[in-house]
Design a protein around this motif. Structure first.
Motif, PDB file in Angstrom:
ATOM      1  N   MET A   1     -19.705  20.071 -25.806  1.00 18.65           N
ATOM      2  CA  MET A   1     -18.787  19.029 -26.256  1.00 18.65           C
ATOM      3  C   MET A   1     -19.198  18.501 -27.626  1.00 18.65           C
ATOM      4  SD  MET A   1     -18.397  17.007 -22.620  1.00 18.65           S
ATOM      5  CE  MET A   1     -17.420  15.673 -23.319  1.00 18.65           C
ATOM      6  N   ALA A   2     -20.516  18.258 -27.805  1.00 22.82           N
ATOM      7  CA  ALA A   2     -21.011  17.740 -29.078  1.00 22.82           C
ATOM      8  C   ALA A   2     -20.806  18.748 -30.197  1.00 22.82           C
ATOM      9  CB  ALA A   2     -22.488  17.381 -28.953  1.00 22.82           C
ATOM     10  N   CYS A   3     -20.993  20.038 -29.883  1.00 27.43           N
ATOM     11  CA  CYS A   3     -20.824  21.084 -30.896  1.00 27.43           C
ATOM     12  C   CYS A   3     -19.380  21.124 -31.386  1.00 27.43           C
ATOM     13  CB  CYS A   3     -21.230  22.427 -30.314  1.00 27.43           C
ATOM     14  SG  CYS A   3     -21.144  23.795 -31.495  1.00 27.43           S
ATOM     15  N   HIS A   4     -18.444  21.041 -30.439  1.00 33.83           N
ATOM     16  CA  HIS A   4     -17.032  21.072 -30.828  1.00 33.83           C
ATOM     17  C   HIS A   4     -16.651  19.818 -31.589  1.00 33.83           C
ATOM     18  CE1 HIS A   4     -15.822  24.790 -28.945  1.00 33.83           C
ATOM     19  NE2 HIS A   4     -16.393  24.428 -27.804  1.00 33.83           N
ATOM     20  N   GLY A   5     -17.336  18.710 -31.320  1.00 30.58           N
ATOM     21  CA  GLY A   5     -16.977  17.464 -31.968  1.00 30.58           C
ATOM     22  C   GLY A   5     -17.679  17.223 -33.275  1.00 30.58           C
ATOM     23  N   ALA A   6     -18.686  18.031 -33.625  1.00 34.14           N
ATOM     24  CA  ALA A   6     -19.456  17.788 -34.840  1.00 34.14           C
ATOM     25  C   ALA A   6     -18.644  18.152 -36.077  1.00 34.14           C
ATOM     26  CB  ALA A   6     -20.747  18.596 -34.810  1.00 34.14           C
ATOM     27  N   VAL A   7     -18.991  17.513 -37.181  1.00 34.18           N
ATOM     28  CA  VAL A   7     -18.308  17.755 -38.443  1.00 34.18           C
ATOM     29  C   VAL A   7     -18.488  19.217 -38.854  1.00 34.18           C
ATOM     30  CG1 VAL A   7     -20.312  17.047 -39.817  1.00 34.18           C
ATOM     31  CG2 VAL A   7     -18.028  16.906 -40.804  1.00 34.18           C
ATOM     32  N   ARG A   8     -17.438  19.816 -39.354  1.00 38.18           N
ATOM     33  CA  ARG A   8     -17.462  21.236 -39.706  1.00 38.18           C
ATOM     34  C   ARG A   8     -17.841  21.445 -41.161  1.00 38.18           C
ATOM     35  NH1 ARG A   8     -18.110  23.328 -34.888  1.00 38.18           N
ATOM     36  NH2 ARG A   8     -16.468  22.757 -33.435  1.00 38.18           N
ATOM     37  N   ALA A   9     -18.138  22.693 -41.466  1.00 39.86           N
ATOM     38  CA  ALA A   9     -18.416  23.051 -42.851  1.00 39.86           C
ATOM     39  C   ALA A   9     -17.194  22.793 -43.720  1.00 39.86           C
ATOM     40  CB  ALA A   9     -18.827  24.516 -42.935  1.00 39.86           C
ATOM     41  N   ASN A  10     -17.434  22.542 -44.994  1.00 46.88           N
ATOM     42  CA  ASN A  10     -16.406  22.271 -46.006  1.00 46.88           C
ATOM     43  C   ASN A  10     -15.742  20.903 -45.839  1.00 46.88           C
ATOM     44  OD1 ASN A  10     -16.733  24.802 -47.294  1.00 46.88           O
ATOM     45  ND2 ASN A  10     -15.486  25.739 -45.669  1.00 46.88           N
ATOM     46  N   ARG A  11     -16.285  20.076 -44.973  1.00 43.67           N
ATOM     47  CA  ARG A  11     -15.812  18.702 -44.880  1.00 43.67           C
ATOM     48  C   ARG A  11     -16.525  17.895 -45.968  1.00 43.67           C
ATOM     49  NH1 ARG A  11     -13.926  14.835 -41.160  1.00 43.67           N
ATOM     50  NH2 ARG A  11     -13.552  12.976 -42.410  1.00 43.67           N
ATOM     51  N   ARG A  12     -15.769  17.391 -46.932  1.00 44.95           N
ATOM     52  CA  ARG A  12     -16.367  16.646 -48.032  1.00 44.95           C
ATOM     53  C   ARG A  12     -16.676  15.220 -47.598  1.00 44.95           C
ATOM     54  NH1 ARG A  12     -18.520  20.205 -51.392  1.00 44.95           N
ATOM     55  NH2 ARG A  12     -17.077  21.943 -51.702  1.00 44.95           N
ATOM     56  N   LEU A  13     -17.911  14.801 -47.825  1.00 42.55           N
ATOM     57  CA  LEU A  13     -18.349  13.471 -47.439  1.00 42.55           C
ATOM     58  C   LEU A  13     -18.641  12.635 -48.682  1.00 42.55           C
ATOM     59  CD1 LEU A  13     -20.912  14.407 -44.632  1.00 42.55           C
ATOM     60  CD2 LEU A  13     -18.449  14.019 -44.409  1.00 42.55           C
ATOM     61  N   THR A  14     -18.410  11.334 -48.567  1.00 39.98           N
ATOM     62  CA  THR A  14     -18.800  10.429 -49.647  1.00 39.98           C
ATOM     63  C   THR A  14     -20.292  10.117 -49.513  1.00 39.98           C
ATOM     64  OG1 THR A  14     -18.369   8.442 -48.357  1.00 39.98           O
ATOM     65  CG2 THR A  14     -16.509   9.390 -49.591  1.00 39.98           C
TER      66      THR A  14
END
Length: 631
Positions: A575-588
């Protein structure tokens, strides 16, 4: 054929088959005798891997001349005199079989001088034939010479390996001994050349706690990644070193366990260690450790193996649980940004699992929050329908006002790490690198390829795998939520009947209360059958019958089982793996810093749920070397 008494020589040779497996067995028995005699220095001279010659010299108490023949007779010992002594034995040797067994399969000489005597004496034995005691000059202590091992038992000699292999076995056993007895000096030579010297460290406050010996025996890499463990309770004490999960091995070649100073192998303890590392170690890898268990000698039976490699605990279940919980708690403190106690600046004698270690990351996070005047934290949001009802937490549009746990692309969706109190485009000014309040993971400066967060710390550069880190944070929060809710059971509409072995049925009947704690309502309905009426709710859709059988196997062999917890954790990990932020997600920058602060405060955040590292540190001197600065 009529029954007859075996001759003494043959009796000793039969015993040698149990005690003397190879040259390393001889070295073990003789050096242990030296230590029992109070030796502080032991010289080990070898030729041809110990097959040609094993000579052990010590500076111990020595043996009186008139006792030399008794020393090489069967079942003669100074270490026990009664059953009461045997039940509380604290010496390494006690059977009185080693010397006669070794002497029966070699050309053997025993020389010694006791404290206070003017001269020494020697006794020679050739293949079991005992000579006379002859006066001989000798320093205080004992020398044992074993020449031509198995010369009169050619079948046994054929099973010996190459010289290098036999020498390797001796060196490994001496390494094992050196870890446990850093107070003793060991000098080793092979074929006339000195090969190793373990310097004795004198009278230690605690024998077995030597950072110097750890580095000598297992290498500087282990020492750099070692966490000191020291925990007492229930009349038990476990202390020593465990390697951080990031330092792991392909084999179990750096696993050392001692009971009251005696190196042993114990399946129950090995299982407990494996369980403690299960949540942080990469699949198929082995942990490394040097652990000393101390307990009342009367609570452990050391007389269960001819070579004393194994022991039997009276409270095996208690020992298993004590080892597991001690190591599990210590490994929970392997937060990202933390250093092993041996490295931590100003952390003299810092013990893994102590309040000082546990509070380090929290203090750093609090310091950062105070500087920014706003709390930074991740919001756990559910990624599956029904999560809020099951765990009692906020939903995807929870109290934080729409913090999303990892969805979206670079241009859309809510913030994965919404930081209340800071504008998404704002960033705190970087403090000086020597600022005392600088958090362990420093402050974010950039994102690389939408995968890694780069941060500047007091030591240099921190690189974080944002998906792996976010996955661990979510996983730990899911576990905490589930633990807080407690274990729920789900009754079966139709009770299931399981065909089991008689032994499994007996375990289920005996451990009925334990099974209830694990979420199973199961009763014995026949000699080889069980009736299952309820199962753990979270795992109801899996193969619960197979899970129950595994639990029964664990209870029979180890006295406890973490199968249910492991199965639950596997589901929560997914569940945590599916919910974690994915690659190419730009963060401030504020979002990156929020992630760093959560990593510092989250247990086991140094590894993701699958055992992969979540972060890496590159010191400024290391980076300088990349560019040849200062050369």
């Amino acid at each position: 054929m009529s029954i007859r008494q075996l001759p003494d020589t043959l009796i000793n040779q039969i015993a040698a088959g149990e005690v003397v497996e190879r040259p390393a067995s001889v070295v073990k028995e003789l050096v242990e005798n030296a230590l029992d005699a109070g030796a502080r220095r032991v010289d080990i001279d070898l030729e041809e891997g110990g097959v040609r010659l094993i000579r052990i010299r010590d500076d111990g108490n020595g043996i009186a001349a008139d006792e030399l023949p008794l020393a090489v007779s069967r079942h003669a010992t100074s270490k026990i005199a009664s059953l009461d002594d045997l039940e509380g034995v604290t010496t390494l040797g006690f059977r009185g079989e080693a010397l006669p067994s070794i002497a029966s399969v070699s050309r053997f000489a025993l020389s010694s001088r006791r404290i206070g005597e003017d001269r020494g004496a020697v006794l020679e034995i050739d293949g079991g034939r005992v000579g006379d005691v002859v006066p001989k000059p000798h320093p205080q202590g004992t020398t044992v010479e074993v020449r031509d091992l198995f010369f009169n038992v050619p079948a046994r000699r054929k099973f010996l390996k190459a010289e290098r292999t036999e020498l390797g076995h001796i060196e490994e056993w001496l390494r094992q001994l050196a870890l446990a007895r850093p107070d003793v000096e060991l000098r080793v030579s092979h074929n006339g050349k000195p090969t190793r010297r373990w310097k004795g460290e004198g009278d230690l406050v605690e024998v077995g706690l030597s950072d110097l010996r750890i580095g000598e025996a297992l290498g500087e890499e282990f020492a750099r990644n070692a966490l000191r463990v020291d925990h007492s309770g229930a009349g038990l004490r476990l202390h020593g070193w465990i390697a951080q999960p990031s330092y792991n091995r392909a084999s179990a070649d750096q696993q050392y366990f001692y009971v009251n100073g005696r190196a042993v192998r114990d399946r129950s303890v090995a299982h407990a260690v494996k369980q403690a590392y299960a949540d942080v170690l990469f699949h198929g890898r082995q942990p490394a450790y040097v652990l000393f268990l101390e307990l009342d000698p009367r609570r452990v039976d050391v007389n269960v193996h001819p070579a004393k490699h194994e022991v039997r605990f009276r409270d095996a279940r208690l020992i298993h649980d004590f080892v597991y919980r001690t190591l599990n708690d210590a490994l929970a403190e392997t937060r990202a940004g933390s250093l092993p106690s041996a490295q931590a600046p100003g952390a003299d004698g810092l013990v893994a699992g102590s309040a000082q270690t546990a509070g380090a990351a929290t203090s750093a996070a609090n310091a950062y929050q105070w500087r920014s005047t706003a709390p930074l934290g991740l919001q756990v949001a559910e990624t599956r329908a029904g999560y809020a009802a099951l765990y009692g937490s906020g939903g995807a549009g929870g109290p934080a006002g729409g913090a999303s746990y990892g969805g979206g692309s670079a241009s859309g969706g809510g913030s994965a790490y919404a930081a209340p109190g800071l504008g998404l485009g704002a960033a705190p000014a970087l403090p000086a690198s020597d600022d005392a309040t600088l958090p362990p993971l420093g402050y974010a400066i950039a994102q690389l390829h939408g995968i890694y967060v780069l941060a500047e710390s007091a030591e240099g550069l921190i690189v974080v795998d944002m998906h792996a880190a976010h996955e661990r944070i979510g996983y730990e929060k899911l576990k905490s939520a589930h633990d807080g809710e407690g274990l729920r059971t789900q009754p079966l509409l139709v009770p299931a009947t399981l065909a089991v072995s008689e032994r499994e049925a007996e375990v289920a009947e005996r451990e009925e209360a334990t099974l209830v704690e694990l979420g199973f309502e199961v009763t014995r309905s026949g000699p080889q059958s069980l009736t299952l009426r309820a199962v753990p709710a979270l795992l109801a859709h899996g193969d619960v019958e197979a899970l129950l059988r595994d639990v029964l196997a664990d209870l029979r062999e180890h006295g406890e089982s973490r199968r249910v917890a492991a199965a639950r954790d596997e589901l929560l990990s997914t569940m945590a793996c599916h919910g974690a932020v994915r690659a190419n997600r730009r963060l401030t920058l504020p979002e990156m810093n929020a992630l760093l602060r959560e990593m510092e405060a989250t247990e086991r955040s140094g590894q993701c749920n699958h055992g992969r590292p979540t972060w890496a540190r590159f010191s400024l001197p290391e980076i300088d070397r990349w560019f040849l600065r200062g050369r």
